[in-house]
Design a protein around this motif. Structure first.
Motif, PDB file in Angstrom:
ATOM      1  N   LYS A 162       0.814  -1.221   0.000  1.00 55.25           N
ATOM      2  CA  LYS A 162       0.000   0.000   0.000  1.00 55.25           C
ATOM      3  C   LYS A 162       0.845   1.267   0.000  1.00 55.25           C
ATOM      4  CE  LYS A 162      -3.977  -2.071   2.347  1.00 55.25           C
ATOM      5  NZ  LYS A 162      -4.899  -1.975   3.510  1.00 55.25           N
ATOM      6  N   GLU A 163       2.141   1.121   0.252  1.00 55.53           N
ATOM      7  CA  GLU A 163       3.013   2.297   0.335  1.00 55.53           C
ATOM      8  C   GLU A 163       3.062   3.081  -0.974  1.00 55.53           C
ATOM      9  OE1 GLU A 163       5.085   3.570   3.198  1.00 55.53           O
ATOM     10  OE2 GLU A 163       3.224   2.597   3.786  1.00 55.53           O
ATOM     11  N   ASN A 164       2.926   2.402  -2.091  1.00 52.45           N
ATOM     12  CA  ASN A 164       3.003   3.071  -3.396  1.00 52.45           C
ATOM     13  C   ASN A 164       1.710   2.922  -4.183  1.00 52.45           C
ATOM     14  OD1 ASN A 164       5.719   4.142  -3.360  1.00 52.45           O
ATOM     15  ND2 ASN A 164       6.438   2.033  -3.476  1.00 52.45           N
ATOM     16  N   TYR A 165       0.598   2.865  -3.474  1.00 54.03           N
ATOM     17  CA  TYR A 165      -0.706   2.882  -4.154  1.00 54.03           C
ATOM     18  C   TYR A 165      -0.893   4.244  -4.831  1.00 54.03           C
ATOM     19  CZ  TYR A 165      -2.764  -1.534  -2.561  1.00 54.03           C
ATOM     20  OH  TYR A 165      -3.067  -2.868  -2.384  1.00 54.03           O
ATOM     21  N   PRO A 166      -1.735   4.327  -5.862  1.00 53.91           N
ATOM     22  CA  PRO A 166      -1.897   5.584  -6.619  1.00 53.91           C
ATOM     23  C   PRO A 166      -2.215   6.802  -5.759  1.00 53.91           C
ATOM     24  CG  PRO A 166      -2.956   3.779  -7.774  1.00 53.91           C
ATOM     25  CD  PRO A 166      -2.506   3.222  -6.455  1.00 53.91           C
ATOM     26  N   GLU A 167      -2.955   6.625  -4.655  1.00 53.21           N
ATOM     27  CA  GLU A 167      -3.299   7.789  -3.822  1.00 53.21           C
ATOM     28  C   GLU A 167      -2.081   8.389  -3.128  1.00 53.21           C
ATOM     29  OE1 GLU A 167      -4.695   4.045  -1.503  1.00 53.21           O
ATOM     30  OE2 GLU A 167      -4.688   4.784  -3.576  1.00 53.21           O
ATOM     31  N   ASN A 168      -0.959   7.673  -3.096  1.00 55.38           N
ATOM     32  CA  ASN A 168       0.270   8.201  -2.501  1.00 55.38           C
ATOM     33  C   ASN A 168       1.237   8.750  -3.539  1.00 55.38           C
ATOM     34  OD1 ASN A 168      -0.484   7.475   0.153  1.00 55.38           O
ATOM     35  ND2 ASN A 168       0.251   5.392  -0.153  1.00 55.38           N
ATOM     36  N   LEU A 169       0.825   8.757  -4.811  1.00 56.53           N
ATOM     37  CA  LEU A 169       1.709   9.175  -5.896  1.00 56.53           C
ATOM     38  C   LEU A 169       1.346  10.563  -6.407  1.00 56.53           C
ATOM     39  CD1 LEU A 169       1.907   5.858  -7.965  1.00 56.53           C
ATOM     40  CD2 LEU A 169       3.419   6.620  -6.129  1.00 56.53           C
ATOM     41  N   TRP A 170       2.385  11.348  -6.709  1.00 60.95           N
ATOM     42  CA  TRP A 170       2.197  12.656  -7.328  1.00 60.95           C
ATOM     43  C   TRP A 170       2.256  12.512  -8.845  1.00 60.95           C
ATOM     44  CZ3 TRP A 170       0.056  17.008  -7.014  1.00 60.95           C
ATOM     45  CH2 TRP A 170       0.511  18.135  -7.719  1.00 60.95           C
ATOM     46  N   THR A 171       3.224  11.743  -9.340  1.00 67.15           N
ATOM     47  CA  THR A 171       3.250  11.295 -10.735  1.00 67.15           C
ATOM     48  C   THR A 171       3.439   9.779 -10.699  1.00 67.15           C
ATOM     49  OG1 THR A 171       5.655  11.489 -11.003  1.00 67.15           O
ATOM     50  CG2 THR A 171       4.344  13.463 -11.438  1.00 67.15           C
ATOM     51  N   CYS A 172       3.525   9.161 -11.843  1.00 63.14           N
ATOM     52  CA  CYS A 172       3.587   7.704 -11.881  1.00 63.14           C
ATOM     53  C   CYS A 172       4.823   7.157 -11.171  1.00 63.14           C
ATOM     54  CB  CYS A 172       3.565   7.220 -13.331  1.00 63.14           C
ATOM     55  SG  CYS A 172       3.350   5.427 -13.507  1.00 63.14           S
ATOM     56  N   TYR A 173       5.929   7.897 -11.215  1.00 63.31           N
ATOM     57  CA  TYR A 173       7.170   7.425 -10.610  1.00 63.31           C
ATOM     58  C   TYR A 173       7.607   8.265  -9.401  1.00 63.31           C
ATOM     59  CZ  TYR A 173       8.459   3.828 -13.995  1.00 63.31           C
ATOM     60  OH  TYR A 173       8.515   2.677 -14.755  1.00 63.31           O
ATOM     61  N   GLU A 174       6.763   9.183  -8.963  1.00 63.22           N
ATOM     62  CA  GLU A 174       7.133  10.045  -7.839  1.00 63.22           C
ATOM     63  C   GLU A 174       6.055  10.017  -6.770  1.00 63.22           C
ATOM     64  OE1 GLU A 174       8.501  14.008  -8.823  1.00 63.22           O
ATOM     65  OE2 GLU A 174       8.913  13.378 -10.879  1.00 63.22           O
ATOM     66  N   ARG A 175       6.491   9.792  -5.524  1.00 63.18           N
ATOM     67  CA  ARG A 175       5.571   9.857  -4.401  1.00 63.18           C
ATOM     68  C   ARG A 175       5.259  11.313  -4.061  1.00 63.18           C
ATOM     69  NH1 ARG A 175       4.518   5.905  -0.903  1.00 63.18           N
ATOM     70  NH2 ARG A 175       4.438   7.435   0.784  1.00 63.18           N
TER      71      ARG A 175
END
Length: 297
Positions: A162-175
């Motif tokens: 869950k650490e890199n689920y979409p809701e934690n992302l600013w862009t596809c490769y950046e949190r």
């Protein structure tokens, strides 16, 4: 928790529902840097894989470790086009981005752990040459170690998925800069993923250098091994130290409220250090396959 803090914490989550272009920006420098790395990586890793497959009938335990390293590096390279595309055109933030981020780091840490195993194996061969020569289960042990590496990494990713689920992302490769990784995850990445391998590699490499330099038989072959071991140790340290420092700095750093519109130095450093770490996939092929195969063939 006050109202402003709550708004800051939900800012990135709400951004997931906005169109992709809201947080999209063309990163020309990053796109060009990864493009150059992709082209070089494909060439050297494809050549390395071809060399190992061609000699599969005469494999030793060392070849198994090196092939595992080649697979990890080549898999890392194969996913780079997605990062290049995201730098130029922006991928939509979906669960596919979560998959891409975990593939990026699974292959990176598979490379780190395999290099650690190679260092230990190389040290045992030089420190205990007779025992290593007559141990008949070396290939089976190498195969088990490689399976353990992949299984461990997949398990860690499943636990912290869950650490890199979409809701934690600013862009596809950046949190999102206001949502750092969990402290437990950071601890695993830094302590088990980097510091422990670093200590093992430095110890094994130093012991190998001491053993080979103290011997009376200082042939050109032994001198070459010393140079290669030293180079591998330095490259490992230079490539992987910056990114793990960046993980810790980003965890401790509190971004400003307007982080979406400003360049946050720790985040910029993280992006640069990620590229530096990625370059190791090319150094692996050059050092471990083409230079070392004359000594382990």
């Amino acid at each position: 928790m006050n109202k402003s803090t709550a708004q800051l914490m939900t800012m990135c989550t709400n951004n997931t529902n906005i169109t992709t272009n809201a947080s999209c920006h063309v990163d020309l420098l990053q796109g060009l840097a990864y493009s150059a790395l992709f082209l070089l990586g494909v060439l050297v890793n494809a050549a390395a894989l071809h060399a190992f497959i061609a000699k599969r009938d005469s494999w030793t335990d060392t070849h198994i470790y090196m092939f595992n390293l080649a697979v990890a590096d080549f898999a890392f390279i194969l996913f780079l086009p997605f990062r290049i595309y995201d730098a130029f055109f922006c991928l939509p933030k979906t669960t596919f981005c979560t998959f891409l981020m975990y593939m990026h780091f699974i292959n990176m840490y598979a490379s780190i752990m395999t290099m650690t195993a190679i260092s230990v194996q190389r040290y045992l061969v030089i420190r205990f040459p007779l025992q290593a020569r007559f141990w008949r289960k070396k290939k089976a042990a190498a195969f088990v170690v490689c399976l353990f590496i992949w299984a461990t990494l997949l398990m860690i990713c499943a636990i912290f998925r869950k650490e890199n689920y979409p809701e934690n992302l600013w862009t596809c490769y950046e949190r999102c800069k206001d949502q750092p990784l969990k402290g437990q995850f950071i601890g695993i990445l830094i302590c088990l993923g980097f510091l422990t391998p670093l200590v093992i590699i430095v110890f094994c490499s130093s012991q190998i250098i001491c053993i080979l330099t103290k011997t009376d038989n200082k042939s050109e072959q032994r001198k070459s091994i010393v140079y290669i071991v030293t180079a591998n140790m330095i490259v490992f340290t230079v490539c992987y130290t910056p990114i793990h420092v960046a993980f810790l700095v980003n965890y401790l750093y509190t971004p400003p409220p307007n982080w979406q519109s400003v360049s946050v130095p720790p985040h910029v450093y993280l992006l640069v250090s990620e590229w530096i770490a990625a370059t190791n996939c090319c150094f692996d092929s050059i050092s471990y396959y083409f230079l070392l195969k004359r000594f382990y063939s």
